[in-house]
Structure formats: C-alpha cells, structure tokens
Design a protein around this motif. Structure first.
Motif, mmCIF file in Angstrom:
data_model
loop_
_atom_site.group_PDB
_atom_site.id
_atom_site.type_symbol
_atom_site.label_atom_id
_atom_site.label_comp_id
_atom_site.label_asym_id
_atom_site.label_seq_id
_atom_site.Cartn_x
_atom_site.Cartn_y
_atom_site.Cartn_z
ATOM 1 N N GLU A 14 -5.049 -10.492 -5.325
ATOM 2 C CA GLU A 14 -4.174 -10.912 -4.228
ATOM 3 C C GLU A 14 -4.941 -10.941 -2.900
ATOM 4 O O GLU A 14 -4.836 -11.884 -2.115
ATOM 5 C CB GLU A 14 -2.772 -10.081 -4.044
ATOM 6 N N SER A 15 -5.915 -9.939 -2.762
ATOM 7 C CA SER A 15 -6.846 -9.887 -1.346
ATOM 8 C C SER A 15 -7.878 -10.735 -1.626
ATOM 9 O O SER A 15 -8.250 -11.201 -0.701
ATOM 10 C CB SER A 15 -7.050 -8.289 -1.384
ATOM 11 N N ILE A 16 -8.610 -10.584 -2.937
ATOM 12 C CA ILE A 16 -9.796 -11.323 -2.797
ATOM 13 C C ILE A 16 -9.484 -12.906 -3.553
ATOM 14 O O ILE A 16 -10.263 -13.635 -2.896
ATOM 15 C CB ILE A 16 -10.699 -10.744 -3.815
ATOM 16 N N GLY A 17 -8.612 -13.290 -4.202
ATOM 17 C CA GLY A 17 -8.321 -14.630 -4.386
ATOM 18 C C GLY A 17 -9.091 -15.418 -5.254
ATOM 19 O O GLY A 17 -8.743 -16.526 -5.830
ATOM 20 N N GLN A 18 -10.304 -14.878 -5.812
ATOM 21 C CA GLN A 18 -11.137 -15.522 -7.017
ATOM 22 C C GLN A 18 -11.954 -14.481 -7.434
ATOM 23 O O GLN A 18 -12.347 -13.195 -6.797
ATOM 24 C CB GLN A 18 -12.197 -16.699 -6.161
#
Length: 272
Positions: free
Chosen positions: A195-199
């Motif tokens: 959720e924080s980094i996204g990838q």
C-alpha cells in the motif's frame, strides 16, 4: 486483512503449469458473491480461509489473482477496468474443504477464472508487459550494511534456541533482519508494504551475502518526507529515506518486461 494482496508473491509463477495442475482437480466454488463496494482503499486485499476466499479489490486485481500474476502485469485500459472496488466472497462445498486446503495459493486463484468469465465476460490473452518496478540499489553514499562473516555466532531466542538465517521480523516501527540477503529484503518490501510502495521491489546485482540489520521509521524523526505519515503504515518517502539513511540503500524507479495478460473483453458485472 493484513495478509493482503497475496498475488504480489506470484510474480514468478508459471501460469501454464498451474492451469494444468488446477485442471486435474474438479474443485469449484459453489457459493460466490461479487458486488461493488465503497470500502476504504486501505482495506483492499485477499483473505484466504479454510473453505474459500474473501477479496476486496479492483477488477484488475481480481484478474491478476485469478491469472496468477501481479496486477501490474495485467494490461487493461483504465476506461475498461476502472477504479471501482469489488467485494468478492467465494466458498467450496463442505465436502471439498479438505481437498481445497491441499491446493496452493496459485491454484485457488485459478478457480476464480470461470467465475470472472461468467460474471464479467472476461477474455484475456498472454503477452509480455512492461511493468513499473523499484530496484533496491546502493545509495549515493554506498551501502552501509556489513556482511555477516561465515563464522559469526548465530542469534538466539530468549530461550536460547538458534535463529535460522533469512528471518525478517516486523516491528511496530520498522523491520529487523537476521541473515537476510538483499533479495529477501526486496521481497519483504514488496509484500509487506504494497500500500505504501505500490509496485514490486527487485534486487539489483548478484550480491549473495547475508546481513543483520534493524530498519526503523519513527513518525517524529522521519526525514525527507514530502507528505505526512499514513495512519496505516509508513509512507513511501519514509521507507525510502530510512533505507537511505540507515542501510545505504535506495528505491530506484525502473521498468521490467515480464509475462502478463492483456484484457480483450470485459463487461459490466452481472448480478449475483
């Protein structure tokens, strides 16, 4: 729901082999509910239980879970897939619970393929996809980690038991690793902080050494933040700043070609 977004672990799965394995069993979901939902985005993800699965996700993520690849490997026009979240709940018959529990996570995902075809009219084909990723690379000042010597004593528990290598523990404000490679750290960042980094986060180079480390992000002491901390975990900038300041590592934006799927057809959700 903290065991979220399991599909991020399926990055390197061989989908054709899994499809063949799934065909060897006759399991199918007997009770299925799919409906649009307005759950906050932080509650999205996959919760697998003894007799089924509960997913809150976009249709693109549902396709990724069913196809055995990460959502980024699904090529779908945003006008077609959209951002609508769906609440999907699927269960097998009680007589099939034992067999269902014997399936791998990837095979459980494959059981959703006929459901996606029936309810969304889904049609896809395999193709190579360019996916945005982060490379876990040395920061400008160099890596600050010190490799553990081969003859170094192992860490032990409070009871005196030796800890095996390759353990990364989640702390309230960070991570702690024992005998961890950079690739293991990259995988943990991918799965644990999606959720924080996204990838995806990928390791760069061929460094096979192992390290012990403590990585902390304190909301009050976090540096170089462009936005405030999230109540649901560290922000991307907190993670990147902590990696840089404490471990001498940096998340470098990049792209990677990988096997994926393109969506040929997708219809509005049909009623339950």
């Amino acid at each position: 729901m903290q065991k979220l977004l399991v599909w991020l672990l399926l990055l390197c799965c061989h989908c054709a082999a899994l499809h063949s394995a799934a065909q060897k069993n006759s399991l199918s979901y007997s009770v299925v509910s799919i409906k649009p939902t307005r759950f906050p985005v932080e509650f999205t993800g996959v919760d697998e239980n003894a007799n089924g699965v509960h997913i809150i996700a976009t249709v693109k993520s549902l396709i990724g879970y069913a196809a055995g690849v990460m959502p980024a490997a699904i090529s779908c026009d945003k006008k077609v897939c959209g951002d609508q979240l769906y609440d999907l709940q699927a269960q097998v018959d009680s007589a099939d619970i034992a067999a269902y529990q014997g399936l791998r996570k990837e095979q459980k995902g494959l059981l959703l393929q006929p459901i996606m075809k029936e309810r969304f009219g889904l049609e896809i084909h395999r193709r190579s996809v360019s996916v945005p990723v982060y490379l876990l690379a040395p920061a400008k000042g160099g890596v600050r980690l010190v490799a553990r010597p081969a003859d170094a004593p192992r860490h032990t528990t409070r009871e005196g038991d030796r800890l095996p290598d390759g353990i990364i523990g989640f702390r309230p404000n960070g991570l702690q690793g024992y005998g961890v490679s950079l690739c293991q750290l990259a995988r943990t960042l991918t799965v644990g902080f999606v959720e924080s980094i996204g990838q995806p986060v990928l390791c760069e180079g061929t460094d096979r050494r192992i390290y012990d480390f403590v990585l902390s992000w304190d909301d009050q002491d976090a540096k170089n933040q462009s936005s405030g901390p999230s109540e649901h975990g560290p922000t991307w900038s907190q993670i990147d700043a902590s990696l840089n300041d404490q471990l001498g590592l940096h998340l470098v934006p990049s792209r990677k070609e990988m096997d994926g799927f393109a969506v040929d057809h997708l219809s509005p959700l049909s009623p339950n």
